[in-house]
Write a protein that holds these residues in place. Structure first.
Motif, mmCIF file in Angstrom:
data_model
loop_
_atom_site.group_PDB
_atom_site.id
_atom_site.type_symbol
_atom_site.label_atom_id
_atom_site.label_comp_id
_atom_site.label_asym_id
_atom_site.label_seq_id
_atom_site.Cartn_x
_atom_site.Cartn_y
_atom_site.Cartn_z
ATOM 1 N N MET A 57 42.021 -2.813 -27.168
ATOM 2 C CA MET A 57 40.628 -3.035 -26.772
ATOM 3 C C MET A 57 40.065 -4.348 -27.301
ATOM 4 S SD MET A 57 39.103 0.807 -27.299
ATOM 5 C CE MET A 57 37.411 0.274 -27.118
ATOM 6 N N VAL A 58 40.555 -4.821 -28.439
ATOM 7 C CA VAL A 58 39.940 -5.972 -29.101
ATOM 8 C C VAL A 58 40.749 -7.255 -29.015
ATOM 9 C CG1 VAL A 58 38.674 -4.485 -30.697
ATOM 10 C CG2 VAL A 58 40.890 -5.410 -31.390
ATOM 11 N N ARG A 59 41.939 -7.193 -28.435
ATOM 12 C CA ARG A 59 42.816 -8.364 -28.373
ATOM 13 C C ARG A 59 42.515 -9.200 -27.134
ATOM 14 N NH1 ARG A 59 48.133 -6.710 -29.077
ATOM 15 N NH2 ARG A 59 48.598 -8.909 -28.986
ATOM 16 N N SER A 60 43.067 -10.393 -27.098
ATOM 17 C CA SER A 60 42.979 -11.210 -25.891
ATOM 18 C C SER A 60 43.989 -10.666 -24.883
ATOM 19 C CB SER A 60 43.281 -12.678 -26.202
ATOM 20 O OG SER A 60 44.608 -12.829 -26.651
ATOM 21 N N SER A 74 38.253 -23.659 -28.153
ATOM 22 C CA SER A 74 36.803 -23.744 -27.979
ATOM 23 C C SER A 74 36.372 -22.605 -27.073
ATOM 24 C CB SER A 74 36.404 -25.081 -27.361
ATOM 25 O OG SER A 74 35.026 -25.064 -27.041
ATOM 26 N N PHE A 75 35.383 -21.863 -27.518
ATOM 27 C CA PHE A 75 34.906 -20.721 -26.754
ATOM 28 C C PHE A 75 33.646 -21.043 -25.969
ATOM 29 C CE2 PHE A 75 37.165 -19.157 -30.505
ATOM 30 C CZ PHE A 75 38.224 -18.557 -29.850
ATOM 31 N N GLU A 76 33.235 -22.286 -26.019
ATOM 32 C CA GLU A 76 32.040 -22.715 -25.304
ATOM 33 C C GLU A 76 32.244 -22.514 -23.803
ATOM 34 O OE1 GLU A 76 29.496 -26.767 -24.727
ATOM 35 O OE2 GLU A 76 30.394 -26.363 -26.693
ATOM 36 N N GLY A 77 31.295 -21.850 -23.188
ATOM 37 C CA GLY A 77 31.339 -21.636 -21.748
ATOM 38 C C GLY A 77 32.209 -20.484 -21.303
ATOM 39 N N LEU A 78 32.868 -19.801 -22.237
ATOM 40 C CA LEU A 78 33.695 -18.661 -21.870
ATOM 41 C C LEU A 78 32.824 -17.413 -21.799
ATOM 42 C CD1 LEU A 78 36.856 -19.255 -24.063
ATOM 43 C CD2 LEU A 78 36.508 -19.833 -21.673
ATOM 44 N N GLY A 79 33.064 -16.599 -20.807
ATOM 45 C CA GLY A 79 32.250 -15.403 -20.614
ATOM 46 C C GLY A 79 32.616 -14.262 -21.536
ATOM 47 N N VAL A 80 33.874 -14.190 -21.952
ATOM 48 C CA VAL A 80 34.354 -13.071 -22.769
ATOM 49 C C VAL A 80 35.047 -13.631 -24.003
ATOM 50 C CG1 VAL A 80 35.892 -11.082 -22.825
ATOM 51 C CG2 VAL A 80 34.686 -11.639 -20.716
ATOM 52 N N LEU A 81 34.650 -13.134 -25.153
ATOM 53 C CA LEU A 81 35.300 -13.521 -26.406
ATOM 54 C C LEU A 81 35.900 -12.263 -27.026
ATOM 55 C CD1 LEU A 81 35.921 -15.582 -28.642
ATOM 56 C CD2 LEU A 81 33.713 -15.008 -29.644
ATOM 57 N N PRO A 82 37.227 -12.169 -27.050
ATOM 58 C CA PRO A 82 37.842 -10.999 -27.669
ATOM 59 C C PRO A 82 37.380 -10.847 -29.121
ATOM 60 C CG PRO A 82 39.479 -12.289 -26.504
ATOM 61 C CD PRO A 82 38.231 -13.111 -26.543
ATOM 62 N N ILE A 83 37.204 -9.621 -29.547
ATOM 63 C CA ILE A 83 36.711 -9.343 -30.892
ATOM 64 C C ILE A 83 37.600 -9.984 -31.950
ATOM 65 C CG2 ILE A 83 36.317 -7.491 -32.573
ATOM 66 C CD1 ILE A 83 35.337 -5.784 -30.179
ATOM 67 N N VAL A 84 38.905 -9.929 -31.768
ATOM 68 C CA VAL A 84 39.811 -10.517 -32.757
ATOM 69 C C VAL A 84 39.625 -12.029 -32.817
ATOM 70 C CG1 VAL A 84 42.220 -10.890 -33.400
ATOM 71 C CG2 VAL A 84 41.493 -8.656 -32.615
ATOM 72 N N PHE A 85 39.470 -12.683 -31.683
ATOM 73 C CA PHE A 85 39.239 -14.131 -31.682
ATOM 74 C C PHE A 85 37.950 -14.469 -32.437
ATOM 75 C CE2 PHE A 85 41.679 -15.891 -27.728
ATOM 76 C CZ PHE A 85 42.881 -15.531 -28.307
ATOM 77 N N GLY A 86 36.907 -13.698 -32.222
ATOM 78 C CA GLY A 86 35.646 -13.941 -32.928
ATOM 79 C C GLY A 86 35.807 -13.803 -34.427
#
Length: 96
Positions: A57-60, A74-86
Motif C-alpha cells: 500500500m505504501v510503496r511506489s 523531485s516530487f514537484e508536480g507529481l500527483g501521487v507521492l508514495p508514503i515510503v518516498f515521503g
C-alpha cells in the motif's frame, strides 16, 4: 486507518538508519530513492512489524512511472507521492 497509523510508526523507526547509510551519496537520485525504498521495506518486513499488504500500500508502483535513473529525485508536480518516498525524503533532508 489503524493499519496506516502503524505503518507510520514503523517507517519512523526504520527509515532514518537506512537513509543514514547513504548519507555520503550527496544527491537523492531516482535510482537511489528506489534502492532506499527497497532496503526500508525489506527491513520492515523482516522485522515482522510490517505486513506484505501494508508494504504494498505504501510503496511506489510501476504504474506511477517514477524514473529509475541518476537524475535528482523531485516530487514537484507529481500527483501521487508514495508514503515510503515521503518518509525517505524527510529523513534525507534531516541527514543532509
Amino acid at each position: 486507518m489503524r493499519l496506516l497509523a502503524n505503518v507510520d510508526d514503523v517507517l519512523e523507526e526504520v527509515v532514518p538508519p537506512v537513509v543514514a547509510r547513504y548519507r555520503d551519496a550527496g544527491t537523492l537520485s531516482w535510482a537511489l530513492i528506489h534502492q532506499i525504498e527497497s532496503d526500508v521495506l525489506e527491513e520492515a518486513l523482516k522485522s515482522g512489524r510490517l505486513s506484505a499488504q501494508a508494504a504494498n500500500m505504501v510503496r511506489s508502483h510501476e504504474a506511477f512511472g517514477y524514473p529509475r535513473d541518476d537524475r535528482p529525485a523531485s516530487f514537484e508536480g507529481l500527483g501521487v507521492l508514495p508514503i515510503v518516498f515521503g518518509a525517505i525524503q524527510n529523513a534525507w533532508n534531516r541527514v543532509h
